[in-house]
Design an enzyme around this catalytic site. Structure first.
Site, PDB file in Angstrom:
ATOM      1  N   CYS A   1       0.808  -1.215   0.000  1.00  0.00           N
ATOM      2  CA  CYS A   1       0.000   0.000   0.000  1.00  0.00           C
ATOM      3  C   CYS A   1       0.839   1.262   0.000  1.00  0.00           C
ATOM      4  O   CYS A   1       2.015   1.255   0.323  1.00  0.00           O
ATOM      5  CB  CYS A   1      -0.882   0.050   1.248  1.00  0.00           C
ATOM      6  SG  CYS A   1      -2.058  -1.302   1.324  1.00  0.00           S
TER       7      CYS A   1
ATOM      8  N   GLY B   1       0.204   0.364  -4.824  1.00  0.00           N
ATOM      9  CA  GLY B   1      -1.044  -0.383  -4.689  1.00  0.00           C
ATOM     10  C   GLY B   1      -2.010   0.027  -5.779  1.00  0.00           C
ATOM     11  O   GLY B   1      -2.297   1.213  -5.940  1.00  0.00           O
TER      12      GLY B   1
ATOM     13  N   ASN C   1       0.065   0.910   5.632  1.00  0.00           N
ATOM     14  CA  ASN C   1       1.003   0.237   4.733  1.00  0.00           C
ATOM     15  C   ASN C   1       1.833  -0.723   5.570  1.00  0.00           C
ATOM     16  O   ASN C   1       2.459  -0.298   6.539  1.00  0.00           O
ATOM     17  CB  ASN C   1       1.906   1.273   4.051  1.00  0.00           C
ATOM     18  CG  ASN C   1       3.006   0.635   3.206  1.00  0.00           C
ATOM     19  OD1 ASN C   1       4.080   1.200   3.064  1.00  0.00           O
ATOM     20  ND2 ASN C   1       2.759  -0.519   2.639  1.00  0.00           N
ATOM     21  N   GLY C   2       1.822  -2.008   5.194  1.00  0.00           N
ATOM     22  CA  GLY C   2       2.598  -2.997   5.934  1.00  0.00           C
ATOM     23  C   GLY C   2       1.786  -4.249   6.161  1.00  0.00           C
ATOM     24  O   GLY C   2       0.761  -4.475   5.500  1.00  0.00           O
TER      25      GLY C   2
ATOM     26  N   TYR D   1      13.549  -2.523  -5.486  1.00  0.00           N
ATOM     27  CA  TYR D   1      12.424  -2.643  -6.402  1.00  0.00           C
ATOM     28  C   TYR D   1      11.226  -1.755  -6.078  1.00  0.00           C
ATOM     29  O   TYR D   1      10.618  -1.178  -6.971  1.00  0.00           O
ATOM     30  CB  TYR D   1      11.952  -4.109  -6.396  1.00  0.00           C
ATOM     31  CG  TYR D   1      10.687  -4.361  -7.174  1.00  0.00           C
ATOM     32  CD1 TYR D   1      10.716  -4.478  -8.555  1.00  0.00           C
ATOM     33  CD2 TYR D   1       9.458  -4.485  -6.526  1.00  0.00           C
ATOM     34  CE1 TYR D   1       9.552  -4.717  -9.277  1.00  0.00           C
ATOM     35  CE2 TYR D   1       8.292  -4.717  -7.244  1.00  0.00           C
ATOM     36  CZ  TYR D   1       8.342  -4.836  -8.610  1.00  0.00           C
ATOM     37  OH  TYR D   1       7.193  -5.061  -9.313  1.00  0.00           O
TER      38      TYR D   1
END
Ligand code: SF4
Length: 483
Positions: free
Chosen positions: A27, A54, A129-130, A264
């Site tokens: 996310c 995301g 996020n996570g 990445y």
């Protein structure tokens, strides 16, 4: 447009994106406190900048101090929000989110921001996020069970009636294990907090008019015209309201930033710890050239993450750089369901070789990682079919041998080619003339953090936060060795 109980049909926009086998981030998050600004539109632009983190759903919650309105849908940011949607989001306080699902299904119900009543008579909106590793333990006994770890977090915070929202966030944050960079708003304040390991990025910016923003990557600060102030520190909670920004440390920091963000995940223009991702990736390419010098005619990147490393490889080796592969930017940006025939197109949906560049040439092909190996195998075959004389694959990370439990959807251990093949076996499988992975030392050397400040678990199996699934697996291995 909806409040907490709005309904919207879901779709499957992520399905085609999943045809590509690369790792997927979970996310992107954004928060803003800026009286006098069009916070909905600024959040919309910020989510554009975070879209790579995301692509399944997007949402924005805006508050005017009295009422919070949420709009969230399945799809890309550009598909989710039209001018009338943004015009209806009026206020000075907002959080935004774009999602890729690793926990919970890809459905409207699980789109974020999560929105619910707080026990204090306000409403809270939360973007995460996570990925938590103790979700099952925290959710034990809760009925109905929350659909995602983010919904669980919002519920645990929202159910506290004995303390202020800030104290509820702190109390819950201390119970969470795993990766979490989180933005929360009620009708009064913007909160942002980051796990004690700081696995995922989260940064604070200042707008020219004095407002504050928090975002997963600096690209989101840049696009709204904010200046980077600093990171939200691991184990820190910040609160923003009319009195400005306050900081509160809720846990001791034990930083282990995700090394794969550098390889990445993050955009090349993201800056972390004073260094841009672009320059770190160039250094990865330079080190790769030093570790694996190659007799070749041209260096080509696998777009997009391999681009800067390929430039670094070319500069260090003296071998010319060229774009030998063109990426279709629109794959994954469609609502079409992938059929079996589309799946069989595989990588050709995503990448096309430039025959003038590759024909008759000895190629160094620079890519960021190999997950299952099927994409690399198709890529090598495609380059050979386009006339490449030799294909030398150079990878800017070590072999991925272990799964990620902290928010990156790579694959299970059984699917990871690096889990049970050595480099020569992988080379033979993908059909390259040679294959070299950047060493872990070489990779760590290319980024600003020290080795002990990084998570390297997907390359080493050393998980900085204990993972119940891994503990159970290791116990089983030990049992079988004993038996
Ligand atoms: S396991 Fe890999 S992808 Fe996951 S947080 Fe650690 S370094 Fe990043």
């Amino acid at each position: 447009m909806n409040d907490a109980d709005g309904t919207t049909a879901g779709d499957t926009s992520g399905d085609l994106a999943r045809l590509a086998e690369g790792p997927r981030c979970e996310c992107g998050v954004f928060g803003i406190y800026a009286p006098g600004e069009d916070v909905a539109t600024l959040t919309y632009f910020a989510l554009f900048a975070l879209q790579h983190r995301g692509q399944e759903s997007a949402g924005i919650a805006v508050s005017d101090g009295a009422r919070t309105v949420v709009h969230r849908e399945m799809g890309l940011v550009s598909q989710v929000f039209g001018p009338s949607d943004l015009a209806a989001l009026d206020g000075h306080l907002a959080v935004g989110h774009c999602r890729y699902s690793t926990t919970g299904s890809s459905s409207w119900e699980n789109a974020q921001p999560v929105y619910r009543e707080s026990g204090l008579g306000t409403r809270l909106a939360l973007g995460h996020n996570g990925n938590l590793v103790n979700t099952a333990e925290l959710a034990r006994g809760l009925e109905p069970a929350p659909g995602t770890d983010s919904a669980l977090m919002a519920r645990l915070i929202g159910e506290r009636t004995d303390v202020s929202l800030e104290d509820a966030i702190v109390a819950v944050a201390r119970e969470l294990r795993g990766a979490f960079s989180v933005v929360v708003t009620d009708e009064r304040r913007l909160y942002a907090f980051r796990d004690p390991h700081g696995l995922r990025p989260l940064q604070i910016g200042r707008l020219p008019g004095g407002g504050w923003v928090v975002a997963s990557e600096t690209a989101a600060l840049d696009i709204v015209g904010a200046v980077l102030v600093r990171d939200v520190e691991p184990g820190e909670l910040v609160a923003v309201d009319a009195d400005g920004l306050r900081s509160r440390r809720y846990a001791e920091a034990t930083p282990t930033f995700c090394l794969f963000e550098w390889v990445y995940l993050a955009r090349p223009d993201h800056r972390q710890d004073g260094v841009s991702v672009l320059s770190a990736r160039r250094r990865m390419g330079e080190r790769l050239a030093a570790e694996a010098p190659t007799e070749a005619d041209v260096v080509i990147p696998v777009p997009e993450a391999g681009r800067d490393a390929a430039a670094g490889y070319a500069a260090a080796s003296g071998i010319p750089f060229a774009d030998g592969l063109v990426k279709n930017r629109y794959v994954g940006r469609t609502f079409i369901q992938p059929t079996q025939s589309l799946r069989q197109l595989g990588i050709r949906l995503k990448l096309s070789p430039v025959r003038e560049v590759v024909e008759g040439q000895r190629l160094v092909v620079v890519d960021d990682s190999i997950v299952r190996g099927n994409t690399s195998r198709q890529l090598v075959a495609m380059l050979r079919a386009a006339g490449a004389a030799e294909v030398h694959l150079r990878i800017t990370s070590p072999p991925i041998s272990d799964p990620c439990y902290y928010g990156i959807d790579m694959a299970s251990r059984a699917e990871l080619i690096g889990a049970d093949m050595d480099v020569e076996q992988i080379r033979a499988f993908v059909g390259a003339d040679s294959l070299h992975y950047l060493s872990l030392d070489g990779l760590v050397d290319a980024v600003p953090e020290r080795a002990d400040e990084l998570c390297t678990a997907c390359f080493t199996g050393r998980y900085p936060i204990p993972v119940p699934a891994e503990d159970a697996r290791l116990a089983q291995v030990a049992f079988e060795l004993d038996a």
